[in-house]
Structure formats: structure tokens, C-alpha cells
Scaffold this motif. Sequence first.
Motif, PDB file in Angstrom:
ATOM      1  N   VAL A 105       0.857  -1.195   0.000  1.00 34.64           N
ATOM      2  CA  VAL A 105       0.000   0.000   0.000  1.00 34.64           C
ATOM      3  C   VAL A 105       0.885   1.235   0.000  1.00 34.64           C
ATOM      4  CG1 VAL A 105      -1.790   1.303   1.201  1.00 34.64           C
ATOM      5  CG2 VAL A 105      -1.828  -1.212   1.250  1.00 34.64           C
ATOM      6  N   ALA A 121      -3.484   0.561   7.512  1.00 31.51           N
ATOM      7  CA  ALA A 121      -2.762  -0.426   6.709  1.00 31.51           C
ATOM      8  C   ALA A 121      -1.544  -0.967   7.451  1.00 31.51           C
ATOM      9  CB  ALA A 121      -2.336   0.212   5.387  1.00 31.51           C
ATOM     10  N   VAL A 128       3.844  -0.880   3.944  1.00 29.95           N
ATOM     11  CA  VAL A 128       3.238   0.429   3.669  1.00 29.95           C
ATOM     12  C   VAL A 128       4.331   1.455   3.440  1.00 29.95           C
ATOM     13  CG1 VAL A 128       1.738   2.267   4.562  1.00 29.95           C
ATOM     14  CG2 VAL A 128       1.225  -0.139   5.068  1.00 29.95           C
ATOM     15  N   GLN A 216      -1.620  -1.388  -4.046  1.00 28.69           N
ATOM     16  CA  GLN A 216      -2.768  -0.489  -3.956  1.00 28.69           C
ATOM     17  C   GLN A 216      -2.253   0.905  -3.607  1.00 28.69           C
ATOM     18  OE1 GLN A 216      -5.864  -1.717  -4.607  1.00 28.69           O
ATOM     19  NE2 GLN A 216      -5.050  -3.811  -4.781  1.00 28.69           N
ATOM     20  N   ALA A 404      -7.940  -0.611   1.020  1.00 30.78           N
ATOM     21  CA  ALA A 404      -6.758  -0.890   0.211  1.00 30.78           C
ATOM     22  C   ALA A 404      -5.982  -2.081   0.771  1.00 30.78           C
ATOM     23  CB  ALA A 404      -5.868   0.351   0.158  1.00 30.78           C
ATOM     24  N   THR A 405      -5.900  -2.174   2.085  1.00 31.02           N
ATOM     25  CA  THR A 405      -5.159  -3.273   2.721  1.00 31.02           C
ATOM     26  C   THR A 405      -5.861  -4.602   2.488  1.00 31.02           C
ATOM     27  OG1 THR A 405      -4.406  -1.702   4.399  1.00 31.02           O
ATOM     28  CG2 THR A 405      -4.119  -4.042   4.869  1.00 31.02           C
ATOM     29  N   THR A 408      -5.122  -6.183  -0.747  1.00 30.87           N
ATOM     30  CA  THR A 408      -3.824  -6.848  -0.887  1.00 30.87           C
ATOM     31  C   THR A 408      -3.827  -8.241  -0.277  1.00 30.87           C
ATOM     32  OG1 THR A 408      -2.919  -6.012   1.214  1.00 30.87           O
ATOM     33  CG2 THR A 408      -2.673  -4.602  -0.745  1.00 30.87           C
TER      34      THR A 408
END
Length: 719
Positions: A105, A121, A128, A216, A404-405, A408
Amino acid sequence: MKVTVDGAELVARPGDTLASALVRAGRRVLSQGIYTGRPRGLVAAGAEESNIFVQVLSGTGEPMVRATEIEAYDGLRVRTLAGKGLLPAEPDDARYDKTFAHTDVLVVGAGPAGLAAALAAGESGARVLLVDDQPRPGGRLLASRSTVDGLPAVEYVESVRTRLAACPEVTVLNRTTVAGYYDHNYLVAVERRTDHLADPPAAMARHRLWNIRAGQVVLATGAHERSIAFPDNDRPGVMLAASASAYAWRYGCLPGRRAVVFGAHDGSLAAAIDLADAGMEVVAVLDVRDAVGPELAAALAARGIPVHPATPVLGTLADPDGVLRAVLTSAGDTVDADLLAVSGGWNPAVELFSQSGGRTAWSDAAAGFLPDQPAQRTFCAGALTGAVDVAEALATGASAGAAATRATGHEVSEVQPPVVTGSARHQEPPAAYFFVDSAADDRVFIDMQRDATLHDVRRAVGAGLTSIEHIKRYTTIGTAADQGRGSGVLAVGVLAQLSGRSMAELGTTTYRPPYTPISFALLAGRDRGRLADPERVTAIHDWHVEHGAVFEDVGQWKRPRFFPRAEESMNDAVRRECAAARSGVAMMDASTLGTIELQGADVGVLLDRLYTNVFSTLAMGRVRYGVMCGVDGMVLDDGTTARLSEDRWLMSTTTGNAAKVLEWLEEWRQTEWPNLDVRCSSATDQWSTVALVGPRSREVLAGVAPALDCTVEAFPFMA
């Protein structure tokens, strides 16, 4: 700290930008219009600044930078600009480098939304990368007087920093601007590593170029405050309202003593409260709307500040230096003031979203263009989505970071957004209000950096131009260094009103990378000087150097050109070497010639088809010269090919065409004659070649290889 501006010394405090140091010093007139020559001052505290650019003279130097984006340090020296800066005459000895990063991310922006996204995240265990262009994270929280989860906003930011630092897979990059968003979630960022240091370490690269691949992307890029155009809106003392508040509460300096606030949304009322509480006399709040937020109006009334709905500014008056001294209102009042804080709303910073291929759409509720349809694995949060309240920004950031997390493949527990208190709530919708029409339209500035006015837009419309892209090129609005951050949407609003069309119909101009300038030095990185292009040397290069060879660049090779003795000229050295070749013996390092090894039962057939002469009849142990032509019949390359065994051949090419010839062989082998049993591989670096010539060359060869019969009968020509 002491900084020098145009030869005058100023005092700056830790955390200051050059702009805040100028505000603290009371410097009002700092530049002038490039065409009009009218005096100009600061209008913003961040990326929206369109007036005050400076040339940095200290350190490595920089020709043209916003005063709002330069961190003050002891010994900083600049000169203000009216136009473009000058490239320094001295070489740039700073180091530049580049690096590559892959992350689950990527979060762009570390304001309230970006911090919330990165936290959601990062605490899930995902890898990240949090990137922000400021020296420290927090964004507008750094100037906020609200409390978040019971902590003052600034302390809350520090608590989030601590939590992120505890996440082993989280990397935070400050002073780093994402400049481009390309296909397949590939983004490019510029990290400024030493520009804020008075004495940077010699071994540290000044800038670093980050090449980022993200699973992401969360865009929390915030929004740029939009002004309102009216007659004489370019005077020093006219400033964006949120920027004026930021100078007061983030940097501790007041941009004036007596202020009028003029706006089209509740945020301008909140700025008026901030300015009053910072110690400034706010004499009036003018709002173009018929109604304003009741809570904010009550807070202003409690401070004795009158609010005048449906009352736009009609113009300004100046003192002999051209600095603001009074504001003219539509009610017929002339209000003495040295600060006019203006806010027409917020322009979400959709540049990166648009670069990624995403589509934007006009929102009447937000009075701005918002992200609509993403084209890649992109999530948006915060003011970018129209969430201008701190609480909304934190909530959208946490939600986007969690989504977003999960995309993934990581598990994320339910995220509870922080509780925010003490932050002004926006109760009434904003007005899409862009300019005050006036007969003096040549003094209604739309783009101050280009000195472009309402008159210019009106003239373009009168000439029949209907597209905002055409208006941009006709008037030059949005083509200066700020790339339309402050003027782009404002120009669309003016065009909409003049042409009778909607904002949704007109849309925006195209946002192209880079978002901020990238220097050629950074693009080159360490690949300059001798590293600008790969240098290839032969196996006996060191011998050539020891014997004084003068080299020439052939392709990427360093090839000896001649070997002068003492004070010998090139002509004398070449004559001597030629005489040796004709009368005795000479040798040349020919290892730079391309070498291609071919194997397979059908090599001879392939060469017959690609050379102009026949090779399939070549006996083992013999060499044949050939000419290779392209499809147009023109010579592509020439060289010799040796047959080492029944199915093994060694081809030589010219130095510069080795790769081209190999590609030519592969193109025909793979696309036209895939049935042939042929394999090709580059062997240039695996072979050393020495050309031995002259009447005594056989004697030398016999001495090097005693077991080899070097007679003419046993070792004939082309053998």
C-alpha cells in the motif's frame, strides 16, 4: 537563524519556511507582475502560492522555487524573482541518486486522511510506504486547534508517528513529492534530502528519485484553496484565508493587523475565528451566500465580528507602495484593512488521480471537481474527496486505508475513526462563486503569475473559443510554474459564467506529469560524467593505458586510436605505426568488434539467406568475409564468419552494430524461419581478438604459439 533576502538579513525560527520568515519580518512587496509591473506579495502558505518565487543562492542553489516551499536554515541566501531565475554558471557538484521500492500500500499525503490510512494499513502487517511533501506529517492538523481522541491535534500527530514507527513494515518519507502516476500503479517521487541543511554531509545525495510499484494506492493529496477574482485582487495584503490562518497558528506570525475576510463557504468563517483568536482585529466578514453556518456566525458574533451575507468585494485601495489599505464592498462601504483574507472554496488536488487515468466530475455539493472513476487500483480519501472537516477526513482515510489493505489480501480489524472535538463544522453548502464582474476587467486577475485577467478570458470567448484547453493556450492561464493550481478551476468557473455552460460540461484541463519539476540532474542521478554512458573496455585495456594510448569512443567501447611517443603528434604517430605494419609487424586490439556465436545444423542455411554471398560451403577451420543488407538493399553490416566445427560458427560484426546484427538474426530466425536449427548468442565479452599484420606477423604468431604451424601452406589466408 539568519536568512538573507535581496541582501537584507532576516531572523527566522526553527520550523519556518522562507515565506513565514518574510511574513514575520513584515515584508509585503516581494515581486511584481511580469507584464504589468504591479507590486505583488504572498498569497498562500503552500503549493497554491503563485506570486513569490525566489532564486536560492546559497548551497547548491536553485533557479526558481516557491518561497512557501523553502525551509529556512541559518545562512540561507535568496533573491526574489519577477519572472524566471538564472541557471547557475558553476557546475553542480551535489550528488543525486535513485532507488526502487515495491509496497503493498502506497499512501500519498500525510495529512489527517493519509495518517489514518497509513495507520489502518500499517497495523495490519502490510508493507506500507507513506509519502508526504512536508518536513513533518500532519498537514492541516499542524495548524488546527481541534482535539483528536482527547489530544491536541499536534500531539495526536505525534502519537500516530509513534505508532507507525512501531510497525516494522511501514516506511515514512518526508520532504518527498510524488510527481507522476503512471500505468500499473507505477509512481515516481522526488525526495529532497539536504535542501534544508546549512551544511549537508558530502556523502549524502541531495535528491533521490523513487521508482515505486504499489499493489494499492491511497491518494490523500488534500485540496488547494481557491481564490475569488475581483478588481485589484492582486495587491500585496490580499491572501488566501486558510493560508493566513496557517501563518498565525502554525508559524506564529500575523500577516496583518486589521483584516477583512471574504468567502463563499463556511471555511472562510472558521478562518476569521482563527485570525481573531490569534490576536488580529477582524473588522468584517463578507460572504457571497445568502446564509452562513449558524454555529460559526454565533461564534463570530461572540467575538464582536459582524457577518455580511450576500456582500461581495468590489475592489481594493492601495497605499503609495501599492499595498492594500482598504476594501470596497457591494454595500458601498470602504473598510480600512491591511489584510483581505479570501476563500472561494477548495480545489481537490486531483492531479495524480487524473494522471493515473481516473476521471473527475464536478460536484455542486463540494463546489469542486472530485475523483469519480478510478482507472487503477486507487482509493481516495480526505479533502481530495470533498471531506474538508477534520473528522470527515480522518474517517475517509481510515476507511480507504482498510479497503486498500484488504485488497492486498491482509486482514484488517474494524477501524474506528478518531473522535474530533473543537473543530468547526461546515453547516451551509458552499457557493460556486468565482469572480466579481466589472468594467475594469483588465484589473481582475485570474492568473497572477501570467498577469492574465478577466479581460483576456472575455476576449478569448469573443474570438469564438469554447474549450478550456483553447482558453488556456490563448490566455496562457495555468501555464506558469504553478501549473494552474490557483488559477485552473477559477478559469473554468469564469468561462462557465461567460459562456452560459455548466462546470460539468466544461471539465478541467489535462493534468500531466510531473506534478512538480524534476531536475535533469536528478534524472541523470549518478549517471553523469564518465558514468553518463556505460564504458566498455577490452581485456587488455590496462596494457593500452600503460603504453600511453589515446582512446576513441566507438559505440560504448574505449578503443585505442594511436600510441604517441614523447611529443609525437597524431599524424607522426600514425605514420610510424603504418610504416611498422608495412615493413615489419603491427597489431591492433580488435576485441571491440562484435562477436556472435551460432550453433546448429542449419547455420549455413541461415547465413546464405542473410549474407549476399554463400556461407554453407565454407570448410571447417576457414573464414569468409560477407556483406549483410537490409530489406531495402542497403548495406546493414559487414564482417567475417569462421566455421569452427560442423555446427559451430563464430561471426564478427562492426563495433557499433553488434546488437543490431544479433537482433536482425533473431528477427528472421524467430519470425520467418523458426523451423531452422539455429541458436544465436552474443559472445563479444567472452572473446579477445588481436589483429596481427605485416610481413613478419607469422614470425610473431609462431613465437606466441610454438605448436602451431604458421607456414603459408598450413595456415593460409582466411584460415
